[in-house]
Write a protein that holds these residues in place. Structure first.
Motif, PDB file in Angstrom:
ATOM      1  N   GLY A 150       0.871  -1.169   0.000  1.00 39.92           N
ATOM      2  CA  GLY A 150       0.000   0.000   0.000  1.00 39.92           C
ATOM      3  C   GLY A 150       0.904   1.213   0.000  1.00 39.92           C
ATOM      4  O   GLY A 150       1.902   1.235   0.711  1.00 39.92           O
ATOM      5  N   VAL A 190     -11.322   0.358   9.176  1.00 35.54           N
ATOM      6  CA  VAL A 190     -10.564   1.523   8.692  1.00 35.54           C
ATOM      7  C   VAL A 190     -11.404   2.790   8.820  1.00 35.54           C
ATOM      8  O   VAL A 190     -10.930   3.828   9.297  1.00 35.54           O
ATOM      9  CB  VAL A 190     -10.122   1.299   7.225  1.00 35.54           C
ATOM     10  N   ALA A 217      -4.566   7.164   3.332  1.00 38.38           N
ATOM     11  CA  ALA A 217      -4.074   6.068   4.168  1.00 38.38           C
ATOM     12  C   ALA A 217      -5.097   4.939   4.205  1.00 38.38           C
ATOM     13  O   ALA A 217      -4.754   3.758   4.049  1.00 38.38           O
ATOM     14  CB  ALA A 217      -3.792   6.574   5.577  1.00 38.38           C
ATOM     15  N   VAL A 263      -4.758   0.991   3.109  1.00 35.43           N
ATOM     16  CA  VAL A 263      -4.960  -0.086   4.084  1.00 35.43           C
ATOM     17  C   VAL A 263      -6.073  -1.029   3.632  1.00 35.43           C
ATOM     18  O   VAL A 263      -5.973  -2.245   3.789  1.00 35.43           O
ATOM     19  CB  VAL A 263      -5.276   0.498   5.486  1.00 35.43           C
ATOM     20  N   CYS A 264      -7.134  -0.465   3.023  1.00 34.78           N
ATOM     21  CA  CYS A 264      -8.250  -1.294   2.560  1.00 34.78           C
ATOM     22  C   CYS A 264      -7.828  -2.274   1.457  1.00 34.78           C
ATOM     23  O   CYS A 264      -8.528  -3.238   1.187  1.00 34.78           O
ATOM     24  CB  CYS A 264      -9.387  -0.430   2.036  1.00 34.78           C
ATOM     25  N   ASN A 289      -5.553  -4.172   1.743  1.00 35.47           N
ATOM     26  CA  ASN A 289      -5.007  -5.289   2.503  1.00 35.47           C
ATOM     27  C   ASN A 289      -3.543  -5.574   2.175  1.00 35.47           C
ATOM     28  O   ASN A 289      -3.186  -6.680   1.775  1.00 35.47           O
ATOM     29  CB  ASN A 289      -5.860  -6.541   2.227  1.00 35.47           C
ATOM     30  N   LEU A 342       3.001  -1.372   4.175  1.00 29.33           N
ATOM     31  CA  LEU A 342       2.486  -0.042   3.860  1.00 29.33           C
ATOM     32  C   LEU A 342       3.676   0.908   3.749  1.00 29.33           C
ATOM     33  O   LEU A 342       4.523   0.949   4.634  1.00 29.33           O
ATOM     34  CB  LEU A 342       1.549   0.399   4.989  1.00 29.33           C
ATOM     35  N   LEU A 346      -3.716   3.214  13.536  1.00 36.62           N
ATOM     36  CA  LEU A 346      -3.673   2.189  12.479  1.00 36.62           C
ATOM     37  C   LEU A 346      -2.623   1.142  12.807  1.00 36.62           C
ATOM     38  O   LEU A 346      -2.854  -0.063  12.686  1.00 36.62           O
ATOM     39  CB  LEU A 346      -3.321   2.826  11.134  1.00 36.62           C
ATOM     40  N   LEU A 365      -4.199  -2.441  13.838  1.00 37.28           N
ATOM     41  CA  LEU A 365      -4.171  -3.397  12.737  1.00 37.28           C
ATOM     42  C   LEU A 365      -2.824  -4.092  12.606  1.00 37.28           C
ATOM     43  O   LEU A 365      -2.643  -4.937  11.743  1.00 37.28           O
ATOM     44  CB  LEU A 365      -4.528  -2.699  11.415  1.00 37.28           C
ATOM     45  N   LEU A 401       0.013  -3.183  11.404  1.00 32.32           N
ATOM     46  CA  LEU A 401       0.545  -3.067  10.046  1.00 32.32           C
ATOM     47  C   LEU A 401       2.062  -2.888  10.059  1.00 32.32           C
ATOM     48  O   LEU A 401       2.604  -2.280  10.979  1.00 32.32           O
ATOM     49  CB  LEU A 401      -0.070  -1.859   9.351  1.00 32.32           C
ATOM     50  N   MET A 412       5.149  -1.019   8.322  1.00 33.47           N
ATOM     51  CA  MET A 412       5.230   0.246   7.588  1.00 33.47           C
ATOM     52  C   MET A 412       6.660   0.670   7.329  1.00 33.47           C
ATOM     53  O   MET A 412       7.549   0.390   8.128  1.00 33.47           O
ATOM     54  CB  MET A 412       4.627   1.388   8.422  1.00 33.47           C
TER      55      MET A 412
END
Lengths: 226, 383
Positions: free
Chosen positions: B83, B126, B153, B157-158, B160, B164, B188, B192, B194, B196
């Motif tokens: 992402g 999200v 953002a 993220v959507c 998936n 990121l 976030l 989640l 994530l 990054m």
């Protein structure tokens, strides 16, 4: 209105519409390619497709004639089938298409250039392939400019004279378009018919230019980043 | 959550007027790329996303080869499962916020176990975390700068992503809005989990969100490590922006009254009193937040002063003294009852340092005015 003037108007609309429809999809795809890929090949092809714009239309007509002649590359001898295009209304479509092509490509290219290519890049990072990104990002954002390109192409086809008369002739009721009908009526001193046709051409052209201006202005605003 | 895949990069990237070279492995959840503009940060992340193709070398994510110029392997961006959040947001102007968010949800390469229901859940999550519920039907032109970056953002993220990548996502915002928006990004990461890569030249941002910081200068990785350690390095410290070094301390709100707010610092039991008050239901006791304190606004005393106006007097130990120039030094102190993860950085003149005869290991008191602390709430953790 005389029936020959009426016939010329109907035939012109038919020929111009068909010519626009035939060239629109290839012109849009090529314009996208030209707008996004800078290479020697693309520059070479772009200038090649621009030639009908700068050549005398009769020269283009002459080249088409050579192409379709018996011994030509698209003639019956080499193609193995006779297209029988010469002196038909289909030949007028071909002439109009070739003459309108550069204008459609150029206008469509500008429409794509106004679309931020970074938006296409973002589309790619979101999992869409190049064609999917083209269909969901580039095409909708360029749509107004592309519509303008189609209208300009149509008007160019309506005004086509030199190439058309060379390959399709000027046969009333068969291949006579507005442009060649104006020429004939002027030559034969039929001022009323000439005036009717000129007024019609004037209105059509003015509406078309007005619409294109509107579309192009809106499209630059719409595709601009907030 | 399965084992987090690592990103191995071994690249040579010709830029003007230098060549970027790096050979590294990124394994932390949030890695910061920090450096001045023109240092090659953006070109590097564009190469990682696959949007820039002129690099030589190899990029491997987990066990997938994204790029190998020797073997002529180049995975296009849409197949990398990333992402990307660019500096300018780059929302699709012809789509509304909902359509923008869902643009990448049909990702060509979804995680195997993700079903339609899961992607629906992700969308709802999200929208909730980034507080986008009221914006869903708006077009990007009708959004403010901060809203636009939040949607950008959310859109990334959507889709998936496995990774990121954010290229200065807050730098187009003014300072006040910047740290408010940063709070959404921290949520976030927290909610989640994530992974990054966070590109920035803002020292507060990288301290607040990054687990590891890499400094990049003229195409070279010059420093790497814990954000505070890296930023207090004498080679990096003087380059920090106009306000100098800012301490960024993650914390939880203990109580907020009409006149002050009390917070407990993460990683220990030390508390701070701030003059700021907050009246927001989302920021009830227990909510996460972070406090920023300029290194220049903190005082050191060798004894416990009783007649002093500063609202915070914290017993501490000097961990290290880093001379920054002839006249200035950074003193790193460890607050009592705090883990040694995040020392506090204090900027002192060499004269003061000599007068107090400060040295490593010494016990001191740190004095912080309540009004020198700026609080930024992140919001309730959903867990």
């Amino acid at each position: 209105m005389s029936s020959s003037a009426w016939n010329a108007i109907l035939l012109t609309i038919q020929v111009s519409t068909l010519a626009t429809l035939i060239i629109f999809v290839p012109a849009v795809l090529l314009a996208w390619w030209f707008a996004r890929r800078e290479s020697v090949t693309s520059h070479f092809l772009f200038s090649l497709f621009g030639l009908p714009m700068v050549l005398p239309p009769t020269a283009v007509g002459y080249l088409l004639l050579q192409l379709l002649a018996d011994e030509g590359p698209m003639g019956p001898v080499l193609m193995g089938l006779n297209l029988n295009l010469l002196l038909t209304w289909q030949a007028a479509v071909l002439a109009a298409a070739v003459m309108a092509f550069p204008l459609v490509i150029r206008t469509a290219k500008v429409a794509f250039e106004n679309v931020d290519s970074d938006l296409e890049a973002i589309g790619r990072t979101l999992g869409r392939g190049p064609w999917s990104t083209f269909a969901t990002v580039s095409l909708p954002l360029a749509s107004r400019g592309l519509l303008a390109a189609a209208i300009l192409g149509f008007t160019r086809a309506v005004g086509e004279f030199g190439a058309t008369i060379t390959v399709a002739g000027n046969i009333p009721g068969k291949t006579q378009t507005i442009a060649s009908a104006i020429y004939s009526s002027q030559q034969s001193g039929n001022r009323t018919e000439a005036a009717v046709l000129v007024v019609f051409a004037l209105c059509l052209g003015w509406i078309a230019i007005f619409c294109t201006e509107l579309l192009i202005r809106r499209s630059t605003i719409a595709s601009r980043q907030p | 959550m399965s084992e987090k895949p690592t990103l191995s990069i071994d690249l040579k990237l010709p830029l003007q007027p230098f060549t970027l070279r790096c050979s590294t492995t990124l394994a932390e959840q949030v890695t910061g790329l920090f450096g001045p503009s023109g240092s090659g940060k953006t070109s590097l992340v564009e190469t990682i996303t696959g949007l820039r193709r002129n690099a030589k070398g190899r990029i491997v994510f987990g066990d997938t080869v994204w790029m190998d110029s020797d073997q002529n392997i180049f995975l296009p961006p849409e197949q990398r499962g990333i992402g990307f959040v660019p500096q300018r947001g780059l929302l699709f102007p012809h789509l509304n916020v909902r359509q923008n968010l869902l643009f990448g949800s049909k990702r060509a390469k979804p995680n195997a176990e993700k079903s339609a229901q899961a992607s629906r859940d992700l969308f709802d999550q999200v929208v909730d975390i980034l507080n986008l519920g009221e914006l869903l039907h708006r077009k990007p032109a009708a959004l403010s700068g901060g809203e636009r970056q939040r949607v950008a953002a959310g859109r990334a993220v959507c889709s998936n992503p496995q990774l990121l990548i954010l290229d200065e996502p807050l730098s187009s915002l003014d300072l006040a809005l910047r740290y408010k928006t940063l709070a959404f990004f921290i949520r976030l990461v927290n909610d989640l989990k994530l992974s990054m890569i966070w590109v920035s030249h803002d020292a507060i941002e990288v301290q607040a969100i990054c687990d590891e910081l890499i400094v990049i200068e003229r195409g070279e990785f010059t420093h790497r490590g814990n954000p505070v350690q890296v930023l207090s390095n004498p080679k990096v410290f003087p380059t920090l922006e106009f306000s100098g070094f800012q301490n960024v301390l993650p914390c939880r709100i203990v109580e907020s009254t009409e006149v002050q707010t009390r917070v407990r610092l993460d990683g220990g039991s030390a508390q701070l009193i701030l003059s700021e008050t907050i009246r927001d239901q989302k920021n009830e006791p227990g909510a996460s937040a972070f406090v920023t304190i300029p290194a220049r606004s903190i005082l050191i005393s060798t004894e416990n002063p009783s007649h002093v106006s500063a609202g915070n007097r914290l017993p501490s130990t000097i961990v290290r003294i880093e001379p920054q120039s002839q006249s200035v030094a950074a003193v790193l102190v460890q607050l009592k009852n705090q883990s040694d993860q995040s020392p506090l950085v204090i900027e002192l003149t060499t004269a003061a340092l000599n007068r107090l005869k400060l040295e490593q290991g010494q016990s001191v008191y740190v004095l912080i005015k309540s009004t020198a602390c700026v609080l930024q709430t992140v919001g309730q953790n959903s867990t």
